[in-house]
Design a protein around this motif. Structure first.
Motif, short mmCIF file in Angstrom:
data_model
loop_
_atom_site.label_atom_id
_atom_site.label_comp_id
_atom_site.label_asym_id
_atom_site.label_seq_id
_atom_site.Cartn_x
_atom_site.Cartn_y
_atom_site.Cartn_z
N LYS A 6 0.62 -1.14 0.01
CA LYS A 6 -0.02 -0.02 -0.22
C LYS A 6 0.75 1.45 0.01
CE LYS A 6 -1.29 -0.24 4.89
NZ LYS A 6 0.00 -0.09 5.33
N ASP A 7 2.12 1.45 0.58
CA ASP A 7 2.81 2.44 0.46
C ASP A 7 3.74 2.61 -0.60
OD1 ASP A 7 1.69 3.54 2.67
OD2 ASP A 7 3.17 2.49 4.03
N PHE A 8 3.87 1.69 -1.46
CA PHE A 8 4.83 1.46 -2.63
C PHE A 8 4.71 2.78 -3.47
CE2 PHE A 8 5.51 0.79 -6.94
CZ PHE A 8 6.99 0.55 -6.98
N ILE A 9 3.99 3.31 -3.84
CA ILE A 9 3.85 4.58 -4.80
C ILE A 9 4.31 5.83 -4.11
CG2 ILE A 9 2.33 5.98 -6.13
CD1 ILE A 9 1.20 3.55 -7.12
N ALA A 65 2.67 12.53 -6.45
CA ALA A 65 1.51 11.66 -6.21
C ALA A 65 0.16 12.57 -5.76
CB ALA A 65 1.90 11.03 -4.97
N VAL A 66 -0.76 12.24 -6.36
CA VAL A 66 -2.18 12.95 -5.95
C VAL A 66 -2.85 12.02 -4.90
CG1 VAL A 66 -4.34 13.52 -7.11
CG2 VAL A 66 -2.40 13.83 -8.42
N VAL A 89 -0.58 9.25 -9.86
CA VAL A 89 0.93 9.74 -9.98
C VAL A 89 1.05 10.32 -11.23
CG1 VAL A 89 1.59 7.77 -8.27
CG2 VAL A 89 1.45 7.48 -10.71
N GLY A 90 2.24 11.33 -11.06
CA GLY A 90 2.33 11.99 -12.56
C GLY A 90 3.99 12.23 -12.48
N ILE A 91 4.06 12.65 -13.92
CA ILE A 91 5.33 13.42 -13.90
C ILE A 91 5.07 14.73 -14.63
CG2 ILE A 91 6.99 11.34 -14.13
CD1 ILE A 91 6.76 11.55 -17.15
N VAL A 92 5.98 15.84 -14.33
CA VAL A 92 5.74 16.99 -14.93
C VAL A 92 6.56 17.27 -16.20
CG1 VAL A 92 6.09 19.72 -14.37
CG2 VAL A 92 5.80 17.93 -12.75
N THR A 93 5.57 17.74 -17.32
CA THR A 93 6.39 18.08 -18.56
C THR A 93 6.48 19.43 -18.81
OG1 THR A 93 4.10 17.94 -19.28
CG2 THR A 93 5.34 15.90 -19.74
#
Ligand code: GDP
Length: 431
Positions: free
Chosen positions: A97-100, A412-413, A422-426
């Motif tokens: 559960k805490d992986f991300i 992370a959202v 989860v995301g990466i900023v472009t």
């Protein structure tokens, strides 16, 4: 060489359910001496009692998972093994559960991903088909910035060590990894059998005479570490700030990029406070300079403790960290009871910052398994889908593009106590 002299790497084991992750990991721990013979014999007896002798290997891992889920203290040596060059720790699997969250915050950033793909008829197809985790985990590894991958084409015993089947699996998985941005000529694809120990600790040419690459242990030993990003501007996300009698203000954080030296003028953002570095310490020893990866406390003159806090980022005064008016990113929705729409305002966790951000525009919906655009300006995006979206922080926040500063450009959202995306900023629009 002892453990102390070896570079330390975190390994994450990924892949579709039942493709052999636990068995492979258990076997690897046994082959490298991390699981002793007695424990193995006990597991074997238990597995035989249950009429499933092949489970003996996975038992080591099951016990581990169970104890970890229950929050028990476990023998940490259990997750560690050595190769000639490295000292490996096996970290959370994506199901944990805490992986991300741990990956995003850097609490346990994986350096190497071991993707286990079953070659067994039907199993391979299920793993890469709709709802399959083979591609999803690989994509997650890419998004979360796992730099190196090793692919085990597993259960080769079940397909009679067929080179043809191996090639089929390799071509499909390799094609996908390439499409999401991995350099596949640097990724070993190893035909393995966790049950027969094929190509694990040593090559087994009797079983796979056609295979010329490294065995698993060699591949783990041959991992090339990405160079430390010392050439980039300094970025130190702040974890905590102390005020120490006789010393002064001491922020604590991990250097992500660049070099910090005493005498440097540094600016903290978004606090917008500038001071001079006097001394730097790590593990109670004074450093003449700090480099990426160092967890440091540093004394800074000209800035008060009350002016700073967790989530601020230190950088050179002439190249300060970027405070965003808005930022655009590629966001994958992991779990959400309904769907994400424009106006949604969860908390975004990036480096050490936590700031409420509004989804201001959803520009595109993206196929999570292929990365292809499937819809422009969708009204909503559901669990299992990805999007390109523009987010607006409701308070000043430092965030950088993933390309330039990977550790400060992913997020992370979180909402309702869950990591929903989860995301990466472009792209960042600076203040
Ligand atoms: P996980 O869900 O990915 O961790 O998969 P497990 O390690 O629990 O394995 C799932 C099933 O596949 C178990 O019944 C294992 O015994 C079996 N298995 C694992 N590795 C191999 C292998 O190399 N060959 C064969 N034939 N079966 C395997």
């Amino acid at each position: 060489m002892s453990k102390k002299d070896k570079a330390h790497l975190n390994l994450v084991v990924i892949g579709h359910v039942d493709h052999g992750k636990s068995t492979m990991t258990g076997r690897l721990l046994y082959e490298t001496g991390a699981v002793d013979e007695r424990t193995y014999q006990a597991n074997k007896a238990e597995a035989e009692r249950l009429g499933r002798p092949s489970w003996a290997w996975a038992f080591a891992l099951d016990r581990l998972k169970e104890e970890r889920e229950r929050g028990l203290t476990i023998d940490i040596a259990f997750f560690k093994f050595l190769t000639d060059k490295y000292y490996y720790t096996i970290i959370d699997a994506p199901g944990h559960k805490d992986f991300i969250k741990n990956m995003i915050t850097g609490a346990s950033q994986a350096d190497v991903g071991m993707l286990v793909v079953s070659a067994k008829k039907g199993e391979f197809e299920a793993g890469v088909g709709p709802g399959g985790q083979t591609k999803e985990h690989a994509y997650l590894a890419m998004t979360l910035g796992v730099p190196s991958l090793i692919v085990c084409v597993n259960k080769m015993d079940d397909v009679k060590y067929s080179e043809e089947r191996y090639k089929e699996v390799k071509d499909e998985v390799g094609g996908f990894l390439k499409s999401i941005g991995y350099k596949i000529d640097q990724i070993p694809f190893i035909p393995t059998s966790a049950l027969d120990a094929a190509n694990l600790k040593v090559l087994t040419p009797k079983l796979t005479p056609w295979y010329k690459g490294p065995c698993l242990l060699e591949a783990l030993d041959q991992v090339v570490l990405p160079p430390k990003p010392t050439e980039k501007p300094l970025r130190v996300p702040i974890n905590d700030v102390y005020s120490i009698k006789g010393v002064g203000t001491v922020p604590v954080g991990r250097v992500e990029t660049g070099i910090m030296k005493p005498g440097m003028k540094i600016t903290f953002m978004p606090a917008d406070k500038t001071g001079e570095v006097k001394t730097i310490e790590m593990h109670h020893e004074e450093l003449s300079q700090a480099v990426p990866g160092d967890n440091i406390g540093f004394n800074v003159r000209g800035v008060e403790r009350k002016d700073l806090g967790r989530g601020d980022v230190a950088g050179p005064a002439d190249k300060p960290p970027t405070v965003a008016i808005d930022f655009t990113g590629q966001v994958m929705v992991i779990q959400h009871p309904t769907a994400i729409t424009v106006g949604y305002t969860p908390v975004v966790h990036a480096h050490t910052a936590q700031v409420a951000c509004r989804f201001d525009e959803i520009l595109q919906k993206i196929d999570q398994r292929s990365g292809q655009v499937i819809q422009e300006k969708p009204d909503f995006v559901k669990k299992g889908e990805s999007m390109v979206a523009k987010l607006v922080p409701l308070k000043p926040m430092v965030i950088e593009s993933y390309k330039e500063f990977p550790q400060l450009g992913r997020f992370a959202v979180r909402d309702m106590g869950l990591t929903v995306a989860v995301g990466i900023v472009t792209k960042v629009t600076p203040r």
